[in-house]
Enzyme design. Structure first.
Site, PDB file in Angstrom:
ATOM      1  N   ASP A   1       0.852  -1.178   0.000  1.00 49.19           N
ATOM      2  CA  ASP A   1       0.000   0.000   0.000  1.00 49.19           C
ATOM      3  C   ASP A   1       0.898   1.241   0.000  1.00 49.19           C
ATOM      4  OD1 ASP A   1      -1.741   2.122   0.606  1.00 49.19           O
ATOM      5  OD2 ASP A   1      -2.977   0.874   1.921  1.00 49.19           O
TER       6      ASP A   1
ATOM      7  N   ASP B   1      -8.154   6.844  -7.610  1.00 54.00           N
ATOM      8  CA  ASP B   1      -9.294   7.259  -6.807  1.00 54.00           C
ATOM      9  C   ASP B   1     -10.635   7.232  -7.531  1.00 54.00           C
ATOM     10  OD1 ASP B   1      -7.295   7.680  -4.966  1.00 54.00           O
ATOM     11  OD2 ASP B   1      -7.169   9.823  -5.331  1.00 54.00           O
TER      12      ASP B   1
END
Length: 174
Positions: free
Chosen positions: A55, A78
């Site tokens: 991540d 996103d």
């Protein structure tokens, strides 16, 4: 150079071939793709590239030294629209803190999206971000920027093939 979220690795591998003197690091949250792209770069003898699984929100704060990057790439990030999913966003204040720290003055942050509203939002976030009361990035020009890096992400290539617009931002670290 750093690519965040390389997915199937098209951009990372193409960029490695286009810029053989650059050192590239890719970070991908999906372990399967991180492993497959790392194996591919080994097969192709791209010793100036490393593909990591993890991540980016956890890895970026640990990268260094400060000012070590000339470029960072974030392609089509996103996609979450609902407010409850905003916590998953990559491009947020913590991301910009890391980019401001890692990019050397004059370094480039390249972000692209196929959703104009998201692109406007990201551009404005980057443009307005400050470190110690001073703007951290200059964002010259509009969204009509061509991709100057000799490599395309999978999603960028698909958008081009489908004739869809891609909204690009190149921010320069001040």
């Amino acid at each position: 150079e750093l690519e965040i979220g390389f997915g199937h690795g098209r951009f990372l591998i193409e960029r490695a071939h286009a810029a053989p003197t650059s050192r590239l690091l890719g970070i991908e949250i999906k372990a399967k793709w991180g492993h497959l792209v790392e194996q591919r770069r080994i097969r192709e003898g791209l010793n100036h590239v490393v593909a990591l699984s993890g991540d980016a929100r956890e890895i970026l704060p640990r990268l260094g030294p400060d000012g070590c990057l000339t470029r960072a790439y974030l392609h089509f990030p996103d996609p979450w629209w609902k407010k409850k999913h905003q916590k998953r966003r990559v491009l947020d204040e913590n991301f910009l803190v890391a980019m401001a720290r890692l990019l050397h003055p004059g370094g480039e942050l390249f972000v692209q999206s196929d959703v104009e509203d998201r692109a406007v939002d990201m551009r404005d976030q980057i443009r307005e971000f400050e470190v110690e009361g001073k703007r951290a990035f200059e964002v010259p020009g509009g969204f009509d920027i061509k991709n100057p890096y000799g490599a395309r992400s999978n999603r960028e290539a698909r958008a081009d093939e489908d004739g869809l617009p891609v909204f690009r931002v190149i921010a320069i670290r001040l």
